[in-house]
Scaffold this motif. Structure first.
Motif, short mmCIF file in Angstrom:
data_model
loop_
_atom_site.label_atom_id
_atom_site.label_comp_id
_atom_site.label_asym_id
_atom_site.label_seq_id
_atom_site.Cartn_x
_atom_site.Cartn_y
_atom_site.Cartn_z
N ILE A 19 -4.44 2.67 -6.77
CA ILE A 19 -4.26 1.26 -7.15
C ILE A 19 -2.82 0.95 -7.56
O ILE A 19 -2.43 -0.21 -7.63
CB ILE A 19 -5.24 0.82 -8.26
CG1 ILE A 19 -4.99 1.57 -9.55
CG2 ILE A 19 -6.68 0.96 -7.79
CD1 ILE A 19 -5.78 1.03 -10.73
N HIS A 20 -2.02 2.00 -7.79
CA HIS A 20 -0.62 1.85 -8.19
C HIS A 20 0.35 2.14 -7.05
O HIS A 20 1.57 2.09 -7.25
CB HIS A 20 -0.30 2.79 -9.36
CG HIS A 20 -1.20 2.59 -10.53
ND1 HIS A 20 -1.12 1.50 -11.38
CD2 HIS A 20 -2.23 3.34 -10.99
CE1 HIS A 20 -2.04 1.59 -12.31
NE2 HIS A 20 -2.74 2.70 -12.10
N MET A 21 -0.17 2.48 -5.86
CA MET A 21 0.67 2.87 -4.74
C MET A 21 0.99 1.67 -3.85
O MET A 21 0.10 0.85 -3.58
CB MET A 21 -0.04 3.93 -3.89
CG MET A 21 -0.28 5.24 -4.64
SD MET A 21 -1.42 6.36 -3.77
CE MET A 21 -0.50 6.69 -2.29
N ALA A 22 2.23 1.57 -3.37
CA ALA A 22 2.59 0.54 -2.41
C ALA A 22 1.90 0.87 -1.08
O ALA A 22 2.05 1.97 -0.56
CB ALA A 22 4.10 0.49 -2.23
N ILE A 23 1.14 -0.08 -0.56
CA ILE A 23 0.36 0.12 0.65
C ILE A 23 0.95 -0.76 1.76
O ILE A 23 1.01 -1.98 1.60
CB ILE A 23 -1.12 -0.26 0.42
CG1 ILE A 23 -1.71 0.43 -0.82
CG2 ILE A 23 -1.96 -0.03 1.67
CD1 ILE A 23 -1.87 1.91 -0.73
N PRO A 24 1.39 -0.15 2.87
CA PRO A 24 1.97 -0.96 3.95
C PRO A 24 1.07 -2.10 4.43
O PRO A 24 1.55 -3.20 4.69
CB PRO A 24 2.20 0.07 5.07
CG PRO A 24 2.42 1.36 4.33
CD PRO A 24 1.47 1.29 3.15
N ALA A 25 -0.23 -1.85 4.52
CA ALA A 25 -1.17 -2.89 4.98
C ALA A 25 -1.24 -4.07 4.01
O ALA A 25 -1.73 -5.14 4.37
CB ALA A 25 -2.56 -2.29 5.17
N LEU A 26 -0.72 -3.89 2.80
CA LEU A 26 -0.71 -4.96 1.80
C LEU A 26 0.71 -5.54 1.64
O LEU A 26 1.03 -6.12 0.62
CB LEU A 26 -1.21 -4.44 0.44
CG LEU A 26 -2.63 -3.89 0.42
CD1 LEU A 26 -2.95 -3.28 -0.94
CD2 LEU A 26 -3.64 -4.98 0.78
N GLY A 27 1.54 -5.34 2.67
CA GLY A 27 2.92 -5.82 2.59
C GLY A 27 3.74 -5.03 1.59
O GLY A 27 4.61 -5.58 0.92
N ASP A 28 3.45 -3.74 1.49
CA ASP A 28 4.10 -2.82 0.55
C ASP A 28 3.89 -3.20 -0.91
O ASP A 28 4.66 -2.84 -1.78
CB ASP A 28 5.60 -2.67 0.86
CG ASP A 28 5.82 -1.90 2.15
OD1 ASP A 28 5.05 -0.94 2.39
OD2 ASP A 28 6.73 -2.25 2.90
N ARG A 29 2.82 -3.93 -1.16
CA ARG A 29 2.41 -4.21 -2.54
C ARG A 29 1.39 -3.17 -2.95
O ARG A 29 0.74 -2.55 -2.12
CB ARG A 29 1.80 -5.61 -2.67
CG ARG A 29 2.78 -6.72 -2.39
CD ARG A 29 2.12 -8.07 -2.47
NE ARG A 29 1.11 -8.17 -1.40
CZ ARG A 29 0.23 -9.14 -1.30
NH1 ARG A 29 0.19 -10.10 -2.19
NH2 ARG A 29 -0.63 -9.17 -0.31
N THR A 30 1.21 -3.00 -4.24
CA THR A 30 0.14 -2.14 -4.73
C THR A 30 -1.15 -2.95 -4.71
O THR A 30 -1.11 -4.19 -4.75
CB THR A 30 0.41 -1.67 -6.18
OG1 THR A 30 0.29 -2.79 -7.06
CG2 THR A 30 1.78 -1.02 -6.31
N PRO A 31 -2.30 -2.28 -4.66
CA PRO A 31 -3.55 -3.02 -4.77
C PRO A 31 -3.60 -3.87 -6.05
O PRO A 31 -4.09 -5.01 -6.00
CB PRO A 31 -4.62 -1.93 -4.76
CG PRO A 31 -4.00 -0.87 -3.90
CD PRO A 31 -2.55 -0.87 -4.31
N LEU A 32 -3.07 -3.36 -7.16
CA LEU A 32 -3.06 -4.15 -8.40
C LEU A 32 -2.26 -5.43 -8.25
O LEU A 32 -2.63 -6.47 -8.79
CB LEU A 32 -2.48 -3.33 -9.55
CG LEU A 32 -3.45 -2.42 -10.28
CD1 LEU A 32 -2.71 -1.54 -11.29
CD2 LEU A 32 -4.54 -3.20 -10.97
#
Length: 92
Positions: free
Chosen positions: A32-45
């Protein structure tokens, strides 16, 4: 062979399973604290702070759940997926 903690010696199959489980658990606790490429490099939080991001995170978790079920992995990650949903306020 290196065992738990980097010590040299025999490492049983149960030690390896415990190590895999620990790494998987740590990954999910940090997810939940990791930057996710599928989220536009945002974290899930970060992503769940807006409606579109919430839907994207929900879709990612649903996809992970379906993939696990399809691969016949049982419920190895289900507890972690459920915990992530709860932490992100995405309970069903």
């Amino acid at each position: 062979m290196r065992g738990p903690g980097g010590l040299t010696g025999s490492w049983s199959a149960s030690d390896a399973a415990i190590s895999r489980h620990s790494r998987l658990d740590a990954h999910w606790r940090n997810w939940i604290h990791m930057a996710i490429p599928a989220l536009g490099d945002r974290t899930p939080l970060e992503a769940v702070q807006e409606a579109e991001g919430r839907e994207m995170v929900r879709a990612l978790l649903d996809d992970m759940e379906r993939r696990e079920q399809h691969l016949g992995m049982g419920s190895k990650q289900q507890v972690s997926i459920d915990r992530a949903r709860e932490q992100l306020g995405l309970q069903s």
